[in-house]
Design a protein around this motif. Structure first.
Motif, PDB file in Angstrom:
ATOM      1  N   GLU A  69      31.901  36.846  38.333  1.00 19.62           N
ATOM      2  CA  GLU A  69      32.549  36.266  37.151  1.00 19.62           C
ATOM      3  C   GLU A  69      31.977  36.844  35.851  1.00 19.62           C
ATOM      4  O   GLU A  69      30.767  37.057  35.730  1.00 19.62           O
ATOM      5  CB  GLU A  69      32.312  34.753  37.170  1.00 19.62           C
ATOM      6  CG  GLU A  69      33.462  34.008  36.582  1.00 19.62           C
ATOM      7  CD  GLU A  69      33.413  32.535  36.921  1.00 19.62           C
ATOM      8  OE1 GLU A  69      33.431  31.741  35.989  1.00 19.62           O
ATOM      9  OE2 GLU A  69      33.326  32.227  38.124  1.00 19.62           O
ATOM     10  N   ASP A  70      32.859  37.088  34.913  1.00 19.70           N
ATOM     11  CA  ASP A  70      32.503  37.549  33.562  1.00 19.70           C
ATOM     12  C   ASP A  70      31.998  38.986  33.480  1.00 19.70           C
ATOM     13  O   ASP A  70      31.536  39.412  32.429  1.00 19.70           O
ATOM     14  CB  ASP A  70      31.490  36.602  32.887  1.00 19.70           C
ATOM     15  CG  ASP A  70      32.134  35.260  32.609  1.00 19.70           C
ATOM     16  OD1 ASP A  70      33.375  35.215  32.493  1.00 19.70           O
ATOM     17  OD2 ASP A  70      31.407  34.259  32.546  1.00 19.70           O
ATOM     18  N   TRP A  80      35.612  42.070  36.731  1.00 21.77           N
ATOM     19  CA  TRP A  80      36.239  40.775  37.019  1.00 21.77           C
ATOM     20  C   TRP A  80      37.362  40.510  36.007  1.00 21.77           C
ATOM     21  O   TRP A  80      38.446  40.044  36.367  1.00 21.77           O
ATOM     22  CB  TRP A  80      35.160  39.691  36.950  1.00 21.77           C
ATOM     23  CG  TRP A  80      35.617  38.327  37.331  1.00 21.77           C
ATOM     24  CD1 TRP A  80      35.750  37.817  38.582  1.00 21.77           C
ATOM     25  CD2 TRP A  80      36.004  37.273  36.439  1.00 21.77           C
ATOM     26  NE1 TRP A  80      36.183  36.527  38.531  1.00 21.77           N
ATOM     27  CE2 TRP A  80      36.347  36.159  37.230  1.00 21.77           C
ATOM     28  CE3 TRP A  80      36.078  37.159  35.050  1.00 21.77           C
ATOM     29  CZ2 TRP A  80      36.759  34.955  36.676  1.00 21.77           C
ATOM     30  CZ3 TRP A  80      36.494  35.959  34.498  1.00 21.77           C
ATOM     31  CH2 TRP A  80      36.836  34.873  35.312  1.00 21.77           C
ATOM     32  N   VAL A  81      37.084  40.865  34.732  1.00 24.30           N
ATOM     33  CA  VAL A  81      38.108  40.675  33.693  1.00 24.30           C
ATOM     34  C   VAL A  81      39.326  41.535  34.017  1.00 24.30           C
ATOM     35  O   VAL A  81      40.475  41.078  33.939  1.00 24.30           O
ATOM     36  CB  VAL A  81      37.526  41.030  32.289  1.00 24.30           C
ATOM     37  CG1 VAL A  81      38.626  41.042  31.227  1.00 24.30           C
ATOM     38  CG2 VAL A  81      36.424  40.032  31.911  1.00 24.30           C
ATOM     39  N   LEU A 121      40.263  42.467  36.921  1.00 23.88           N
ATOM     40  CA  LEU A 121      40.923  41.856  38.077  1.00 23.88           C
ATOM     41  C   LEU A 121      41.810  40.688  37.620  1.00 23.88           C
ATOM     42  O   LEU A 121      42.960  40.564  38.043  1.00 23.88           O
ATOM     43  CB  LEU A 121      39.862  41.364  39.072  1.00 23.88           C
ATOM     44  CG  LEU A 121      40.368  40.778  40.376  1.00 23.88           C
ATOM     45  CD1 LEU A 121      40.946  41.862  41.270  1.00 23.88           C
ATOM     46  CD2 LEU A 121      39.241  40.048  41.125  1.00 23.88           C
ATOM     47  N   GLN A 122      41.270  39.870  36.717  1.00 24.88           N
ATOM     48  CA  GLN A 122      42.040  38.726  36.213  1.00 24.88           C
ATOM     49  C   GLN A 122      43.310  39.180  35.487  1.00 24.88           C
ATOM     50  O   GLN A 122      44.332  38.527  35.536  1.00 24.88           O
ATOM     51  CB  GLN A 122      41.196  37.883  35.231  1.00 24.88           C
ATOM     52  CG  GLN A 122      39.965  37.246  35.835  1.00 24.88           C
ATOM     53  CD  GLN A 122      40.275  36.489  37.110  1.00 24.88           C
ATOM     54  OE1 GLN A 122      41.107  35.607  37.121  1.00 24.88           O
ATOM     55  NE2 GLN A 122      39.613  36.857  38.196  1.00 24.88           N
ATOM     56  N   LYS A 123      43.207  40.320  34.808  1.00 27.71           N
ATOM     57  CA  LYS A 123      44.365  40.817  34.045  1.00 27.71           C
ATOM     58  C   LYS A 123      45.334  41.589  34.932  1.00 27.71           C
ATOM     59  O   LYS A 123      46.332  42.124  34.446  1.00 27.71           O
ATOM     60  CB  LYS A 123      43.874  41.752  32.933  1.00 27.71           C
ATOM     61  CG  LYS A 123      43.175  41.045  31.790  1.00 27.71           C
ATOM     62  CD  LYS A 123      42.837  42.062  30.719  1.00 27.71           C
ATOM     63  CE  LYS A 123      42.182  41.408  29.523  1.00 27.71           C
ATOM     64  NZ  LYS A 123      41.496  42.413  28.687  1.00 27.71           N
TER      65      LYS A 123
END
Ligand code: SF4
Length: 386
Positions: free
Chosen positions: A202-203, A207-208, A210-212
């Motif tokens: 996370e963070d 990870w960012v 992946l989230q996008k």
């Protein structure tokens, strides 16, 4: 040392030194690190003098491991100073095994010569991949040329005992690309290879992404194929697997890590370093200034502190022990932590055996290949046992 620990044989103490500086943060990394400003480096080195001078290890340590961060980022002079601080605090004794992590861009002749002179016996280098595109995908600062040059330099300077860290299941990486990386790392000829399945913490920058939806993670089935290919190729090349992610030529397994996984004691120094001693496990503050202030006024605000119980140690012994190919010795386990230290263990063990995830012989229990593929899940389930 308390009753819980005194039954462990042999009771070797480990030293861990955390050097919290990195040139920049890699996209997948969640470890505490700072940019290497001269003023912070001086503060850190002064703090290490205080920490190790005021609170030396309770007895002579047989192994040491310097991680980070990037210990190799320190100058040759600073490395020498920190080596001397550590050996002085270890009652003047150079640990039998002494590993230092270095990033490929930090491997320089003057540094590795000083490390050898001071008694360092092993260098661990975070290569991650031999492919420029994958290094970019991980946000690593080093180039392929730096990887090749640093391996060459280690060899010409007489370092045969070095480890190369590799990462697989990187977004965009095919099995074929991983096979090429495995060929390259075998060709480089280290005595020890660590291979890690990429995790999205996370963070982190990765990870960012992946989230996008900018990158895709591999499926669990894909990850299993990466693992299996790794095990097959490294075994063919003469590297013995001794833990899910660790492989070594005969006699070159990392003793420090083995002792840690067997729940021996270790003392950590430096911001964010963890220790496990007696009935305590704790983590130093994740900030150089807070860490130093605590050292000076004796009121360190620890990031984490756990009072160890037989149950906690017994669970961790199983979680880490089952990741090792040698598995766990259940008689040793009971003699250290008490008879049936975890109530739900017996039925859980039976299920592992029935499902072909583990095997046992005599007092020993170990995971099969299928079990090792789901070692994380097994660890979580052990943690949930009462
Ligand atoms: S060099 Fe290591 S500790 Fe530093 S950011 Fe990269 S992975 Fe993290």
């Amino acid at each position: 040392m308390n009753k819980l620990q005194e039954k462990a044989e042999p009771l070797e103490l480990g030293l861990y030194i955390h050097v919290p500086f990195c040139a920049r943060s890699c996209d997948f990394c969640h470890f505490y690190q700072e940019p290497p400003k001269r003023s912070d480096l001086n503060t850190y080195l002064d703090g290490m003098d205080i920490a190790m001078g005021k609170n030396p290890p309770p007895r002579i340590a047989g192994t040491a491991f310097w991680g980070g961060g990037t210990p190799g980022l320190l100058s040759a002079k600073d490395l020498e100073r920190l080596c001397k601080t550590m050996v002085r605090s270890n009652y003047g004794v150079v640990p039998k095994e002494w590993s230092i992590e270095m990033a490929p861009a930090t491997v320089k002749k003057d540094k590795i010569r000083i490390l050898k002179d001071q008694g360092v016996s092993r260098i661990s280098m975070g290569v991650q991949s031999f492919q420029p595109g994958l290094l970019d995908a991980l946000g690593r600062v080093h180039s392929l040329e730096q990887v090749e040059r640093s391996i060459e330099l280690l060899k010409t300077e007489g370092w045969d005992n070095f480890n190369l860290d590799m990462i697989f299941a990187i977004p965009g990486q095919t099995l074929k690309m991983w096979e090429q990386d495995l060929d390259a790392v075998i060709q480089a000829g280290p005595m020890h290879i660590s291979t890690y399945c990429l995790t999205f913490e996370e963070d982190t920058a990765l990870w960012v992404r992946l989230q996008k939806g900018q990158v895709q993670r591999h499926t669990v089935e894909d990850e299993a194929r990466f693992h299996e290919l790794t095990w097959e190729k490294l075994a063919q090349a003469g590297y013995e697997q001794y833990e899910v992610s660790n492989f070594a030529k005969k006699g070159y397994a990392c003793r420090h890590n083995l002792d840690t996984w067997r729940m021996q004691e270790w003392v950590g120094y430096g911001p964010s370093a963890s220790s496990q001693l007696g009935i305590r496990r704790w983590t130093e503050p994740h900030s150089i200034d807070e860490w130093l202030a605590g050292l000076r006024d004796g009121r360190t605000k620890l990031t984490e502190e756990v009072q160890l119980t037989p149950n906690i140690l017994a669970q961790d012994y199983l979680i880490f022990g089952l990741r090792m190919n040698a598995g766990v010795d259940l008689v040793d386990w009971e003699s250290r932590f008490g008879e049936s230290p975890i109530k739900g263990w017996e039925p859980f063990k039976t299920t592992l055996l029935e499902e072909g995830l583990a095997k046992s012989e005599g007092t020993r229990l170990w995971l099969t290949d299928s079990g090792r593929l789901v070692a994380d899940r097994i660890g979580e389930e052990v943690l949930g046992l009462e």
